[in-house]
Design a protein around this motif. Sequence first.
Motif, mmCIF file in Angstrom:
data_model
loop_
_atom_site.group_PDB
_atom_site.id
_atom_site.type_symbol
_atom_site.label_atom_id
_atom_site.label_comp_id
_atom_site.label_asym_id
_atom_site.label_seq_id
_atom_site.Cartn_x
_atom_site.Cartn_y
_atom_site.Cartn_z
ATOM 1 N N ILE A 225 104.859 49.322 17.682
ATOM 2 C CA ILE A 225 104.768 49.967 18.997
ATOM 3 C C ILE A 225 106.160 50.425 19.417
ATOM 4 C CG2 ILE A 225 104.256 49.618 21.448
ATOM 5 C CD1 ILE A 225 102.144 47.610 20.707
ATOM 6 N N LEU A 226 106.289 51.699 19.773
ATOM 7 C CA LEU A 226 107.558 52.204 20.295
ATOM 8 C C LEU A 226 107.578 52.135 21.819
ATOM 9 C CD1 LEU A 226 108.203 55.322 17.987
ATOM 10 C CD2 LEU A 226 109.023 52.970 17.716
ATOM 11 N N SER A 227 106.462 52.494 22.454
ATOM 12 C CA SER A 227 106.373 52.429 23.921
ATOM 13 C C SER A 227 104.916 52.508 24.339
ATOM 14 C CB SER A 227 107.166 53.575 24.556
ATOM 15 O OG SER A 227 106.593 54.816 24.192
ATOM 16 N N ILE A 228 104.648 52.070 25.556
ATOM 17 C CA ILE A 228 103.306 52.158 26.121
ATOM 18 C C ILE A 228 103.426 52.778 27.505
ATOM 19 C CG2 ILE A 228 101.237 50.896 26.824
ATOM 20 C CD1 ILE A 228 101.978 48.706 24.856
ATOM 21 N N ASP A 229 102.622 53.802 27.761
ATOM 22 C CA ASP A 229 102.634 54.464 29.069
ATOM 23 C C ASP A 229 101.178 54.623 29.504
ATOM 24 O OD1 ASP A 229 103.120 55.921 31.314
ATOM 25 O OD2 ASP A 229 103.764 57.746 30.275
ATOM 26 N N GLY A 230 100.743 53.703 30.373
ATOM 27 C CA GLY A 230 99.347 53.743 30.828
ATOM 28 C C GLY A 230 98.406 53.522 29.657
ATOM 29 N N CYS A 231 97.545 54.488 29.384
ATOM 30 C CA CYS A 231 96.550 54.351 28.302
ATOM 31 C C CYS A 231 97.063 54.909 26.978
ATOM 32 C CB CYS A 231 95.270 55.081 28.689
ATOM 33 S SG CYS A 231 94.569 54.553 30.253
ATOM 34 N N PHE A 232 98.360 55.225 26.899
ATOM 35 C CA PHE A 232 98.905 55.870 25.709
ATOM 36 C C PHE A 232 99.939 54.971 25.016
ATOM 37 C CE2 PHE A 232 97.269 59.099 28.470
ATOM 38 C CZ PHE A 232 96.720 60.057 27.634
ATOM 39 N N ILE A 233 99.697 54.687 23.751
ATOM 40 C CA ILE A 233 100.591 53.839 22.960
ATOM 41 C C ILE A 233 101.310 54.726 21.943
ATOM 42 C CG2 ILE A 233 100.745 51.793 21.473
ATOM 43 C CD1 ILE A 233 97.747 51.247 22.314
ATOM 44 N N THR A 234 102.625 54.810 22.023
ATOM 45 C CA THR A 234 103.366 55.559 20.998
ATOM 46 C C THR A 234 103.738 54.597 19.879
ATOM 47 O OG1 THR A 234 104.230 57.088 22.651
ATOM 48 C CG2 THR A 234 105.365 57.024 20.540
ATOM 49 N N ILE A 235 103.414 54.979 18.640
ATOM 50 C CA ILE A 235 103.657 54.129 17.468
ATOM 51 C C ILE A 235 104.575 54.860 16.491
ATOM 52 C CG2 ILE A 235 101.503 52.843 17.684
ATOM 53 C CD1 ILE A 235 100.320 54.696 15.522
ATOM 54 N N ASP A 236 105.204 54.084 15.597
ATOM 55 C CA ASP A 236 106.234 54.681 14.737
ATOM 56 C C ASP A 236 105.670 55.667 13.713
ATOM 57 O OD1 ASP A 236 105.024 52.601 13.291
ATOM 58 O OD2 ASP A 236 106.878 52.047 12.253
ATOM 59 N N LYS A 237 104.519 55.323 13.112
ATOM 60 C CA LYS A 237 103.942 56.215 12.102
ATOM 61 C C LYS A 237 102.532 55.759 11.764
ATOM 62 C CE LYS A 237 107.487 55.518 9.359
ATOM 63 N NZ LYS A 237 108.388 55.504 8.195
ATOM 64 N N ILE A 238 101.715 56.702 11.319
ATOM 65 C CA ILE A 238 100.368 56.343 10.863
ATOM 66 C C ILE A 238 99.888 57.447 9.930
ATOM 67 C CG2 ILE A 238 99.008 57.457 12.710
ATOM 68 C CD1 ILE A 238 97.422 54.656 12.763
ATOM 69 N N ASP A 239 98.985 57.079 9.024
ATOM 70 C CA ASP A 239 98.518 58.056 8.033
ATOM 71 C C ASP A 239 97.313 58.858 8.515
ATOM 72 O OD1 ASP A 239 96.594 56.100 7.977
ATOM 73 O OD2 ASP A 239 96.836 55.586 5.862
ATOM 74 N N ALA A 240 96.898 58.646 9.763
ATOM 75 C CA ALA A 240 95.639 59.235 10.230
ATOM 76 C C ALA A 240 95.811 60.679 10.689
ATOM 77 C CB ALA A 240 95.083 58.398 11.374
ATOM 78 N N ILE B 18 98.464 56.793 20.260
ATOM 79 C CA ILE B 18 97.081 56.329 20.360
ATOM 80 C C ILE B 18 96.676 56.411 21.822
ATOM 81 C CG2 ILE B 18 95.497 54.408 20.021
ATOM 82 C CD1 ILE B 18 97.426 53.337 17.886
ATOM 83 N N GLU B 19 95.679 57.234 22.096
ATOM 84 C CA GLU B 19 95.134 57.335 23.452
ATOM 85 C C GLU B 19 93.915 56.429 23.549
ATOM 86 O OE1 GLU B 19 93.755 61.255 24.477
ATOM 87 O OE2 GLU B 19 92.853 60.554 26.359
ATOM 88 N N ILE B 20 93.968 55.454 24.458
ATOM 89 C CA ILE B 20 92.801 54.597 24.694
ATOM 90 C C ILE B 20 92.035 55.193 25.882
ATOM 91 C CG2 ILE B 20 92.026 52.262 25.310
ATOM 92 C CD1 ILE B 20 93.198 52.496 22.461
ATOM 93 N N PHE B 21 90.736 55.364 25.712
ATOM 94 C CA PHE B 21 89.944 55.982 26.773
ATOM 95 C C PHE B 21 89.975 55.106 28.033
ATOM 96 C CE2 PHE B 21 87.343 57.752 23.019
ATOM 97 C CZ PHE B 21 88.181 58.848 22.895
ATOM 98 N N LYS B 22 89.925 55.782 29.195
ATOM 99 C CA LYS B 22 90.050 55.106 30.501
ATOM 100 C C LYS B 22 89.175 53.863 30.611
ATOM 101 C CE LYS B 22 92.040 58.044 33.974
ATOM 102 N NZ LYS B 22 91.950 59.435 33.452
#
Lengths: 137, 137
Positions: free
Chosen positions: A102-117, A39-43
Motif C-alpha cells: 500500500i502506498l496511500s489510501i484516500d477514502g475508497c481508493f487504495i494506491t498500490i505499488d504494482k499489480i499485474d491486473a 484499487i477503487e472499493i465501491f461505496k
Amino acid sequence: MKSNSIEYIPIGVIHSPYRSEGDAPRQSFLAEDGESAVIEIFKKFCDGLKDLDKINHIVVVYHLHLSDGYSLKTIGNNGLRGVFATRSPRRPNPIGISVVKILSIDGCFITIDKIDAVDGTPVLDIKPFYEEIDGVR
Amino acid sequence: MKSNSIEYIPIGVIHSPYRSEGDAPRQSFLAEDGESAVIEIFKKFCDGLKDLDKINHIVVVYHLHLSDGYSLKTIGNNGLRGVFATRSPRRPNPIGISVVKILSIDGCFITIDKIDAVDGTPVLDIKPFYEEIDGVR
C-alpha cells in the motif's frame, strides 16, 4: 446458475496502466517501478477499509475477467504442465492473487505499488498480509 | 444470478479433522502438528495436478461455505476493525486463502500439513507458491 455453483460480487475495480492482457506484466513483481495502480472499493463496501492504513501489504484477490475458458494442461517455461502447477490465468476458476504494498489510501481508493491486473479487473477481496499465514514456514 | 455476479464452481473438497467452525483453528498455522488434511480434486479436474509433485508449497483458495453474511466492521484482538483489515471469515465474498505444505500426492488426493478449513469446504483453486509472487519484497 448451476446447483453447486458459488456466486460472488465485485467489491471494487482495479485501475491500472494496462489496457489489455498483452500490456500487463505476467506477474505483479515483474511490473516496472513507478507503474502504480489504484484499487477503487465501491461505496457500499468502503467502510470495510477502516484501519487498513495500519497495514503495509495486502493480498488482493481478483477475477481474471478476460480469461476465456481453461486448459488443464498448459505450456509454459517448463513445458507442458498441469494448470494447478502453474500461475496461468486459464484456470477452471480464474482467480488472481497478488501480494502488493500500500502506498496511500484516500477514502475508497487504495494506491498500490504494482499489480499485474488489466485496467477494469473486478476485485473480490482484500486481506491484510501476515507472514505467519501467507508465508512459507 | 445478479447481472454483475461472478460464478465459480468447486474443483474439489477439503477433508479435514474439523467438523465445525468451533473445532477449526483460526488460521492454518495455528493447527496442531499432525493435524494433516487431504484435498480431493474432482476427477474432471484431476489432470490439472500434473507436475504438482515438483512443488513444495501451494496456495489453496477455498469457499468459506459456513460463513453466514458479512460485517464491514468486525471485533477482533485489535478492537473494531474494517473487515478488509482483518482475516474474519464474515466478508462480502467469503474466500479463504492458505499457504500449505504438500506432504504427498496420490492420484487426485493431495495430503497437506495443516489447514484451518472445516471438513467439506469447497476448493476453488490451487496455485504453486512462489516467494517472488506471494512474498513481501
